[in-house]
Design a protein around this motif. Structure first.
Motif, PDB file in Angstrom:
ATOM      1  N   ASP B 231       0.859  -1.175  -0.110  1.00 29.49           N
ATOM      2  CA  ASP B 231       0.013  -0.154   0.046  1.00 29.49           C
ATOM      3  C   ASP B 231       0.825   1.196  -0.079  1.00 29.49           C
ATOM      4  O   ASP B 231       2.160   1.165   0.141  1.00 29.49           O
ATOM      5  CB  ASP B 231      -0.942   0.156   1.254  1.00 29.49           C
ATOM      6  CG  ASP B 231      -2.311   0.626   1.071  1.00 29.49           C
ATOM      7  OD1 ASP B 231      -2.411   1.432   0.024  1.00 29.49           O
ATOM      8  OD2 ASP B 231      -3.155   0.249   1.398  1.00 29.49           O
ATOM      9  N   TRP B 232       0.360   2.208  -0.451  1.00 31.58           N
ATOM     10  CA  TRP B 232       1.009   3.564  -0.439  1.00 31.58           C
ATOM     11  C   TRP B 232       0.433   4.533   0.640  1.00 31.58           C
ATOM     12  O   TRP B 232      -0.717   4.783   0.779  1.00 31.58           O
ATOM     13  CB  TRP B 232       0.539   4.355  -1.887  1.00 31.58           C
ATOM     14  CG  TRP B 232       1.395   5.800  -1.804  1.00 31.58           C
ATOM     15  CD1 TRP B 232       1.068   6.897  -1.132  1.00 31.58           C
ATOM     16  CD2 TRP B 232       2.633   5.936  -2.499  1.00 31.58           C
ATOM     17  NE1 TRP B 232       2.168   7.885  -1.401  1.00 31.58           N
ATOM     18  CE2 TRP B 232       2.801   7.245  -2.506  1.00 31.58           C
ATOM     19  CE3 TRP B 232       3.428   5.105  -3.330  1.00 31.58           C
ATOM     20  CZ2 TRP B 232       4.033   7.827  -2.876  1.00 31.58           C
ATOM     21  CZ3 TRP B 232       4.648   5.867  -3.838  1.00 31.58           C
ATOM     22  CH2 TRP B 232       5.027   7.213  -3.638  1.00 31.58           C
ATOM     23  N   GLY B 247      -4.326  -2.043   3.218  1.00 26.03           N
ATOM     24  CA  GLY B 247      -5.143  -1.541   4.199  1.00 26.03           C
ATOM     25  C   GLY B 247      -4.797  -0.191   4.893  1.00 26.03           C
ATOM     26  O   GLY B 247      -5.613   0.656   5.365  1.00 26.03           O
ATOM     27  N   ASP B 248      -3.496  -0.022   4.919  1.00 23.39           N
ATOM     28  CA  ASP B 248      -3.046   1.030   5.525  1.00 23.39           C
ATOM     29  C   ASP B 248      -2.781   2.257   4.766  1.00 23.39           C
ATOM     30  O   ASP B 248      -2.222   3.424   5.397  1.00 23.39           O
ATOM     31  CB  ASP B 248      -1.657   0.712   6.430  1.00 23.39           C
ATOM     32  CG  ASP B 248      -1.830  -0.190   7.637  1.00 23.39           C
ATOM     33  OD1 ASP B 248      -2.933  -0.513   8.036  1.00 23.39           O
ATOM     34  OD2 ASP B 248      -0.969  -0.903   8.034  1.00 23.39           O
ATOM     35  N   GLY B 249      -3.018   2.176   3.726  1.00 21.08           N
ATOM     36  CA  GLY B 249      -2.690   3.229   2.620  1.00 21.08           C
ATOM     37  C   GLY B 249      -3.875   3.569   1.736  1.00 21.08           C
ATOM     38  O   GLY B 249      -4.968   3.507   2.034  1.00 21.08           O
ATOM     39  N   VAL B 250      -3.743   4.293   0.687  1.00 24.08           N
ATOM     40  CA  VAL B 250      -4.712   4.907  -0.407  1.00 24.08           C
ATOM     41  C   VAL B 250      -4.874   4.072  -1.378  1.00 24.08           C
ATOM     42  O   VAL B 250      -5.624   4.516  -2.419  1.00 24.08           O
ATOM     43  CB  VAL B 250      -4.261   6.404  -0.560  1.00 24.08           C
ATOM     44  CG1 VAL B 250      -4.071   7.086   0.670  1.00 24.08           C
ATOM     45  CG2 VAL B 250      -2.961   6.520  -1.386  1.00 24.08           C
TER      46      VAL B 250
END
Lengths: 299, 299
Positions: B231-232, B247-250
């Motif tokens: 993730d980004w 799930g932790d990014g965009v």
């Protein structure tokens, strides 16, 4: 290493086509350098153009800035910046609208050749809390926002310059990330290619693009509204504030300038460097002198 | 927020399509986690596939790695990696050639479905001293290098997967920076679209691309050889080693997976996370368990 196609203007003898984006010297040694003093220092070096940021103008005062520009005979190569069109709530949309109208007014007052647009990424991402993951939706909001602003900009005769930002800013700053994408928006919103809507080409954001030359040719003279330079360092230690001085990195700036000028661009080459640990730690006059020297040799 | 088009496989019930790129757990708490132990830990969690890095295999031993994979019934989702085709001196070119032949041999020995290629940027840039600024020239060397390697790869029946890297790696790691560009190379070198040459789609590198869906459709089933996820993060604090857990990014991973699977891709979803300050600071088993949970929910 520098290539200088015949078509390119000779910058080696003077710096008449140098412009300073005032963020380049905004906070030397950790202290804000007041905009009016920056303008004085530029004028003292026979720099003919600047591109000020709105927050710097706000501190200095709009009227005082306009007056100082006139005193020195300084012109603008652009005004930084409008945009940030993406929103999660209607109130934010209206706030952006109002703010962009003020940016237009300021750009007119300062006789800018264009208002530069950084269009916004996913709403909330810049503060670390993206409201959603729908970048296509963000892009739709951007198109709508530009369309709205363009109507007002046309009335005022103020060209809008979409600045595609490097893809590493897609989440938090700009969902327009290539010149091709920016021109797709221009094609839709200004199919006549009137010059009311164009692009700002910053080598830092686009140097990597395999379609860069092709898209600069597509842009053509009326849509190439600004040309920004700095350099890409290896390694780059920060995504935002580790830009390099021209000549210190890997971008073949003369080659890109050649492409832009082959289309008829004859404006300023604007130096825009954000550099927390290097250039912002030096004396502002030293930075300006370095910009002049590097402009002659590496741009 | 997650979109799950009808066409997409349901990952929520199990993790049969999860693969672990072994860089994800390569150095927990600053210590190398030996590859054979990683394989044991994956097998203990009924993870069915991995993608090991060559340096990890070299330390564990090629034969020992092959044996352990077989013992556990583990398959590969790819082999990391060949490439680095760009050079300033002829000796470096020959060294890259030889090394890529060895990578091919290892990939065959480990029964990889493809050898992933990270093609190289400006020669010397990775060590901070770029030999030149000619990215077009580097790209030419890349095309020639892939063409050469492809001849050997065809003989061995080992598909090559070009992995376009994010444009922020254009200088030092890969001058192929978009899926479109990678497919342009594929079109030239394998016009029959035989499947001998294709692409690895890593969402981290391509999520921002406005032409992503279009180019995934262009790739088609035979050329979509690998699918990588992570993730980004906003903010991203390091250009290389601050990738996020799904799930932790965009990144809207299910949407992109939907596009890939709509083309017929039915392989593994490979987790590849480089994370100096977060995931590499945790116990490897915790990281694997988190990958399983996030794979079900966010991929």
């Amino acid at each position: 290493m520098a290539l200088r196609p015949e078509a390119v203007r000779d910058f080696s003898q003077d710096h008449r086509w140098l412009s300073i984006n005032t963020a380049t010297v905004r906070k030397q040694h950790g202290q804000d350098w007041p905009l009016l003093e920056i303008l004085d220092a530029c004028a003292a070096r026979r720099i003919r153009a600047v591109s000020p940021w709105r927050d710097q103008v706000a501190v200095a005062g709009l009227a005082a800035t306009a007056e100082r520009l006139q005193t020195h005979g300084l012109t603008l190569s652009g005004y930084c910046r409008g945009g940030m069109f993406t929103y999660a709530a209607a109130a934010a949309r209206q706030a952006a609208r109002d703010d962009n109208r003020r940016a237009l007014d300021e750009a007119c007052m300062l006789k800018a050749p264009c208002l530069v647009l950084v269009v916004g990424g996913l709403p909330g991402a810049l503060s670390g809390r993206a409201a959603h993951r729908d970048i296509a939706g963000a892009r739709q909001q951007v198109s709508e926002g530009i369309a709205e602003l363009l109507a007002d900009a046309r009335e005022r005769g103020m060209p809008l310059a979409i600045e595609p930002l490097h893809p590493m800013y897609a989440a938090d700053r700009s969902s327009i990330n290539t010149l091709e994408q920016a021109l797709d928006v221009c094609d839709v919103l200004d199919p006549a290619r009137s010059g009311a809507l164009g692009v700002a080409v910053d080598v830092y954001h686009v140097w990597w693009d395999p379609k860069l030359q092709q898209q600069i040719e597509r842009a053509g003279p009326k849509r190439l509204l600004a040309f920004h330079v700095c350099d890409w360092l290896t390694p780059t230690t920060d995504l935002l504030n580790d830009r390099g001085m021209m000549g210190d990195g890997v971008i073949d700036i003369p080659r890109i300038r050649g492409w832009v000028e082959a289309q008829g661009y004859a404006g300023f080459s604007e130096v825009e460097i954000f550099s927390t640990h290097n250039w912002w730690q030096r004396d502002g006059c030293e930075v300006l002198d370095t910009c002049i020297e590097r402009h002659r040799r590496w741009v």
